[in-house]
Design a protein around this motif. Structure first.
Motif, PDB file in Angstrom:
ATOM      1  N   TYR A 162       0.238  67.292 -10.137  1.00 18.87           N
ATOM      2  CA  TYR A 162      -0.097  68.790  -9.262  1.00 18.87           C
ATOM      3  C   TYR A 162       1.309  69.003  -9.062  1.00 18.87           C
ATOM      4  O   TYR A 162       1.330  69.875  -9.115  1.00 18.87           O
ATOM      5  CB  TYR A 162      -0.874  68.736  -7.888  1.00 18.87           C
ATOM      6  CG  TYR A 162      -2.694  68.638  -8.091  1.00 18.87           C
ATOM      7  CD1 TYR A 162      -3.130  69.206  -9.544  1.00 18.87           C
ATOM      8  CD2 TYR A 162      -3.315  68.552  -7.400  1.00 18.87           C
ATOM      9  CE1 TYR A 162      -4.586  69.614  -9.407  1.00 18.87           C
ATOM     10  CE2 TYR A 162      -4.297  67.533  -7.610  1.00 18.87           C
ATOM     11  CZ  TYR A 162      -5.112  68.376  -8.429  1.00 18.87           C
ATOM     12  OH  TYR A 162      -6.594  68.246  -8.245  1.00 18.87           O
ATOM     13  N   LYS A 211       1.582  72.849  -8.527  1.00 13.37           N
ATOM     14  CA  LYS A 211       0.354  73.629  -8.121  1.00 13.37           C
ATOM     15  C   LYS A 211       0.496  72.832  -6.016  1.00 13.37           C
ATOM     16  O   LYS A 211      -0.042  71.748  -6.210  1.00 13.37           O
ATOM     17  CB  LYS A 211      -0.603  73.189  -8.755  1.00 13.37           C
ATOM     18  CG  LYS A 211      -1.026  74.123 -10.040  1.00 13.37           C
ATOM     19  CD  LYS A 211      -2.529  73.235 -10.944  1.00 13.37           C
ATOM     20  CE  LYS A 211      -3.013  74.163 -12.122  1.00 13.37           C
ATOM     21  NZ  LYS A 211      -3.317  72.982 -12.648  1.00 13.37           N
ATOM     22  N   ASN A 212       1.700  73.469  -6.054  1.00 19.20           N
ATOM     23  CA  ASN A 212       2.070  72.895  -4.771  1.00 19.20           C
ATOM     24  C   ASN A 212       1.300  72.148  -4.046  1.00 19.20           C
ATOM     25  O   ASN A 212       0.889  71.813  -2.942  1.00 19.20           O
ATOM     26  CB  ASN A 212       2.579  73.817  -4.594  1.00 19.20           C
ATOM     27  CG  ASN A 212       4.149  73.548  -5.832  1.00 19.20           C
ATOM     28  OD1 ASN A 212       4.377  72.583  -6.141  1.00 19.20           O
ATOM     29  ND2 ASN A 212       4.991  74.931  -5.430  1.00 19.20           N
ATOM     30  N   ASN A 243      -7.488  63.186 -11.416  1.00 14.47           N
ATOM     31  CA  ASN A 243      -8.665  63.770 -10.416  1.00 14.47           C
ATOM     32  C   ASN A 243     -10.006  62.628 -10.199  1.00 14.47           C
ATOM     33  O   ASN A 243     -10.720  61.794  -9.316  1.00 14.47           O
ATOM     34  CB  ASN A 243      -8.893  64.878 -10.339  1.00 14.47           C
ATOM     35  CG  ASN A 243     -10.019  65.200  -9.377  1.00 14.47           C
ATOM     36  OD1 ASN A 243      -9.468  65.031  -8.634  1.00 14.47           O
ATOM     37  ND2 ASN A 243     -11.130  66.399  -9.797  1.00 14.47           N
ATOM     38  N   LEU A 285      -2.113  61.615  -9.000  1.00 16.70           N
ATOM     39  CA  LEU A 285      -3.080  62.948  -9.343  1.00 16.70           C
ATOM     40  C   LEU A 285      -1.805  64.247  -8.103  1.00 16.70           C
ATOM     41  O   LEU A 285      -1.537  65.288  -8.741  1.00 16.70           O
ATOM     42  CB  LEU A 285      -4.061  62.221  -8.513  1.00 16.70           C
ATOM     43  CG  LEU A 285      -5.097  64.381  -8.288  1.00 16.70           C
ATOM     44  CD1 LEU A 285      -5.092  64.901  -9.815  1.00 16.70           C
ATOM     45  CD2 LEU A 285      -6.027  63.901  -7.772  1.00 16.70           C
ATOM     46  N   GLY A 286      -1.587  63.467  -7.555  1.00 14.51           N
ATOM     47  CA  GLY A 286      -0.472  64.217  -6.622  1.00 14.51           C
ATOM     48  C   GLY A 286       0.651  65.413  -7.459  1.00 14.51           C
ATOM     49  O   GLY A 286       1.398  65.910  -7.135  1.00 14.51           O
ATOM     50  N   ASP A 305      -1.622  69.114 -16.265  1.00 15.62           N
ATOM     51  CA  ASP A 305      -2.734  69.454 -16.182  1.00 15.62           C
ATOM     52  C   ASP A 305      -4.104  69.168 -16.525  1.00 15.62           C
ATOM     53  O   ASP A 305      -4.762  68.702 -16.322  1.00 15.62           O
ATOM     54  CB  ASP A 305      -3.391  71.378 -16.792  1.00 15.62           C
ATOM     55  CG  ASP A 305      -2.151  71.995 -15.444  1.00 15.62           C
ATOM     56  OD1 ASP A 305      -2.569  72.322 -14.800  1.00 15.62           O
ATOM     57  OD2 ASP A 305      -1.585  72.996 -16.480  1.00 15.62           O
ATOM     58  N   MET A 322      -2.089  71.600  -4.034  1.00 12.02           N
ATOM     59  CA  MET A 322      -2.817  70.696  -4.138  1.00 12.02           C
ATOM     60  C   MET A 322      -2.223  69.284  -3.815  1.00 12.02           C
ATOM     61  O   MET A 322      -3.127  69.115  -3.592  1.00 12.02           O
ATOM     62  CB  MET A 322      -3.346  71.711  -5.587  1.00 12.02           C
ATOM     63  CG  MET A 322      -4.682  72.013  -5.524  1.00 12.02           C
ATOM     64  SD  MET A 322      -4.837  72.881  -7.959  1.00 12.02           S
ATOM     65  CE  MET A 322      -6.467  71.419  -8.123  1.00 12.02           C
ATOM     66  N   ALA A 323      -0.568  69.601  -4.736  1.00 14.94           N
ATOM     67  CA  ALA A 323      -0.364  68.486  -4.483  1.00 14.94           C
ATOM     68  C   ALA A 323       0.098  68.040  -2.333  1.00 14.94           C
ATOM     69  O   ALA A 323      -0.069  66.682  -2.224  1.00 14.94           O
ATOM     70  CB  ALA A 323       1.160  68.126  -4.833  1.00 14.94           C
ATOM     71  N   ALA A 383      -3.916  65.909 -14.862  1.00 18.97           N
ATOM     72  CA  ALA A 383      -5.112  65.608 -13.370  1.00 18.97           C
ATOM     73  C   ALA A 383      -6.319  65.462 -13.699  1.00 18.97           C
ATOM     74  O   ALA A 383      -6.852  65.183 -13.313  1.00 18.97           O
ATOM     75  CB  ALA A 383      -4.611  67.151 -12.636  1.00 18.97           C
TER      76      ALA A 383
END
Length: 180
Positions: A138, A143-144, A117, A134-135, A110, A146-147, A113
């Motif tokens: 996530y 955070k699927n 980001n 970043l991907g 987190d 968002m990924a 990210a």
């Protein structure tokens, strides 16, 4: 009276134990091992792309050690140094990338990210790697959706990470699979 207090304490302890087991079970059920495997498959620590021993002079506020610490795998110390560097220049793309990478290396996706980001929004040679990691951050954080958004965006660009992003999107994982 003492007996009632003991009985109440015992019941409270049993209830608390059940609650702890329930929370732990939910967290274990909520973790998707496929996403962890995907992260492990695609995550490789990003190398320090600048070999000039004077490289740290490009990051104002750094005491000259942030990238050496990163190179040595001393990520906790690199985090401190890079955060100090960002106080002097909050938009330094290089510091944002390596700070995010350091957080990712110490399993704080987190926090990673947050910086990745911001780094992916910069226009620099570090934009593409910041977006890729970043991907992955996530993905690591679970955070699927968002990924998926990040990898879909990468797959639509002329990026060195395009093929890897497309490969992840095609993996048989419910959340990341691209609809046909």
């Amino acid at each position: 009276n003492k007996c009632k207090k003991r009985k109440l304490s015992l019941i409270t302890a049993i209830a608390a134990s059940f609650l702890i087991v329930a929370i732990f079970s939910y967290r274990m059920w909520d973790m998707d091992p496929q996403h962890s495997e995907l992260f492990q498959k695609y995550y490789k620590p990003y190398y320090n792309v600048i070999d000039d021993p004077q490289r740290d002079s490009s990051v104002p506020g750094d005491d000259g050690s942030a990238f050496q610490l990163y190179d040595k795998g001393e990520y906790d110390n690199a985090i401190v140094s890079l955060r100090n560097a960002l106080m002097a220049n909050p938009n330094n793309a290089e510091a944002l990338l390596y700070l995010g990478l350091s957080y990712l290396a110490v399993n704080q996706p987190d926090s990673a990210a947050l910086y990745l980001n911001k780094g992916s929004q910069q226009t620099s040679t570090f934009t593409d790697p910041a977006e890729w990691y970043l991907g992955l951050a996530y993905l690591r954080a679970g955070k699927n959706e968002m990924a998926k958004e990040v990898f879909t965006e990468i797959s639509g660009k002329n990026s060195g990470y395009r093929n890897r992003a497309e490969s992840i999107l095609l993996k048989p994982v419910r959340v990341l699979r691209v609809p046909l």
